[in-house]
Design a protein around this motif. Structure first.
Motif, PDB file in Angstrom:
ATOM      1  N   GLU A   1       0.861  -1.176   0.000  1.00 60.41           N
ATOM      2  CA  GLU A   1       0.000   0.000   0.000  1.00 60.41           C
ATOM      3  C   GLU A   1       0.902   1.232   0.000  1.00 60.41           C
ATOM      4  N   LEU A   2       0.863   1.988  -1.096  1.00 61.09           N
ATOM      5  CA  LEU A   2       1.758   3.137  -1.236  1.00 61.09           C
ATOM      6  C   LEU A   2       1.049   4.446  -0.947  1.00 61.09           C
ATOM      7  N   GLN A   3       1.830   5.387  -0.424  1.00 66.09           N
ATOM      8  CA  GLN A   3       1.361   6.748  -0.271  1.00 66.09           C
ATOM      9  C   GLN A   3       1.677   7.512  -1.554  1.00 66.09           C
ATOM     10  N   ALA A   4       0.905   8.549  -1.848  1.00 66.01           N
ATOM     11  CA  ALA A   4       1.132   9.322  -3.066  1.00 66.01           C
ATOM     12  C   ALA A   4       2.430  10.112  -2.969  1.00 66.01           C
TER      13      ALA A   4
ATOM     14  N   ALA B   1      -2.538  -2.747 -14.830  1.00 64.94           N
ATOM     15  CA  ALA B   1      -1.693  -1.989 -15.759  1.00 64.94           C
ATOM     16  C   ALA B   1      -0.309  -1.772 -15.157  1.00 64.94           C
ATOM     17  N   ILE B   2       0.710  -1.870 -16.003  1.00 65.48           N
ATOM     18  CA  ILE B   2       2.086  -1.645 -15.568  1.00 65.48           C
ATOM     19  C   ILE B   2       2.358  -0.145 -15.517  1.00 65.48           C
ATOM     20  N   VAL B   3       2.734   0.355 -14.345  1.00 66.33           N
ATOM     21  CA  VAL B   3       2.986   1.790 -14.193  1.00 66.33           C
ATOM     22  C   VAL B   3       4.478   2.107 -14.212  1.00 66.33           C
ATOM     23  N   HIS B   4       5.309   1.103 -13.976  1.00 66.05           N
ATOM     24  CA  HIS B   4       6.754   1.339 -13.995  1.00 66.05           C
ATOM     25  C   HIS B   4       7.481   0.010 -14.174  1.00 66.05           C
TER      26      HIS B   4
ATOM     27  N   TRP C   1      12.607   1.689  -5.956  1.00 64.20           N
ATOM     28  CA  TRP C   1      11.660   2.423  -6.801  1.00 64.20           C
ATOM     29  C   TRP C   1      11.260   3.687  -6.057  1.00 64.20           C
ATOM     30  N   ASP C   2      11.281   4.817  -6.757  1.00 62.78           N
ATOM     31  CA  ASP C   2      11.026   6.110  -6.124  1.00 62.78           C
ATOM     32  C   ASP C   2       9.559   6.498  -6.076  1.00 62.78           C
ATOM     33  N   GLY C   3       8.661   5.629  -6.524  1.00 65.18           N
ATOM     34  CA  GLY C   3       7.241   5.949  -6.488  1.00 65.18           C
ATOM     35  C   GLY C   3       6.751   6.746  -7.676  1.00 65.18           C
ATOM     36  N   LEU C   4       7.538   6.838  -8.738  1.00 63.66           N
ATOM     37  CA  LEU C   4       7.161   7.560  -9.944  1.00 63.66           C
ATOM     38  C   LEU C   4       6.781   6.586 -11.047  1.00 63.66           C
ATOM     39  N   ASP C   5       5.876   7.012 -11.927  1.00 61.78           N
ATOM     40  CA  ASP C   5       5.485   6.159 -13.050  1.00 61.78           C
ATOM     41  C   ASP C   5       6.492   6.299 -14.187  1.00 61.78           C
TER      42      ASP C   5
ATOM     43  N   VAL D   1       2.869   8.393  -8.539  1.00 61.09           N
ATOM     44  CA  VAL D   1       1.696   7.531  -8.690  1.00 61.09           C
ATOM     45  C   VAL D   1       0.667   7.887  -7.616  1.00 61.09           C
ATOM     46  N   ASP D   2      -0.579   7.500  -7.872  1.00 60.02           N
ATOM     47  CA  ASP D   2      -1.636   7.724  -6.885  1.00 60.02           C
ATOM     48  C   ASP D   2      -1.469   6.752  -5.721  1.00 60.02           C
TER      49      ASP D   2
END
Length: 224
Positions: A107-110, A138-141, A157-161, A167-168
């Motif tokens: 579960e990621l934070q934005a 869907a693949i986001v990264h 992973w830095d949390g970016l797409d 990412v949301d």
């Protein structure tokens, strides 16, 4: 003149429409009961056929064995309680530290602060692909690493797409593979997260990890 029905002395509950209830009795045999039975047995034994020493000693040995087992069970229970308390205190010191566990979702934070790190278990040398997948599949990264050989390969992973945008917030899956096409092999994924708290479950101590949920202490691969 109306009359009041008499009540039975044998069953005073009958007038209230209740069945008589026999008092509960303790049917367990304690140490005092056993010794009293042994004494009565000796007092009433046949003088012409007295109990042999071996038989008497055998009964005493039986009782000693049972009593010893009961004492040992009590001691083991006390020791287990002390060990559990000691483990809880030790595990409490892990709060705030990072733990690496086997997991394939988080579960990621934005935002960029919602990134994560971990490792995959390569089966051989060569390229390793790691896909971050959202709830819709869907693949986001995608990240591609080169494994020197079989063993763990670290990644972050830095949390970016793929476009460099945060990412949301939400649940994301991590899929790691080596090889391509029909030769692609799924790899074990391990994620690293902060220990938020420690609790005691049916299976023992449980670490509550940020974004990863609860994991038993035995499932932790690395602490740091």
């Amino acid at each position: 003149m109306s009359t009041i029905p008499g009540t039975s002395q044998e069953n005073p509950w009958a007038a209230l429409g209740l069945a008589s209830q026999a008092p509960t009795r303790d049917t367990s045999l304690g140490q005092a009961d056993f010794l009293r039975l042994m004494t009565e047995q000796l007092k009433h034994q046949d003088p012409l056929k007295p109990m042999e020493n071996t038989e008497f000693l055998g009964q005493l040995a039986q009782f000693s064995t049972v009593q010893g087992i009961q004492d040992m069970q009590g001691a083991m229970g006390s020791m287990a309680s002390v060990m559990e308390s000691d483990q809880t205190l030790r595990a409490a010191a892990l709060v705030g530290h990072d733990a690496l566990v086997q997991a394939d979702a988080v579960e990621l934070q934005a935002g960029a602060d919602g990134g994560l790190s971990g490792e995959v278990e390569a089966v051989s040398g060569g390229p390793v692909r790691i896909d971050i997948v959202d709830a819709s599949g869907a693949i986001v990264h995608t990240t591609t690493l080169e494994a020197d050989g079989a063993g763990p390969v670290g990644w972050e992973w830095d949390g970016l797409d793929g476009d460099g945008e945060p990412v949301d917030a939400g649940r994301y899956g991590i899929v790691a593979t080596s090889g391509t096409g029909e030769d692609a092999t799924a790899l074990e994924v391990r994620l690293q997260a902060r220990v938020d708290s420690v609790s005691i479950g049916a299976a023992g101590l449980v670490l509550n990890l940020a974004g990863l949920g609860s994991h038993s202490l035995s499932s932790v691969r690395r602490l740091g």
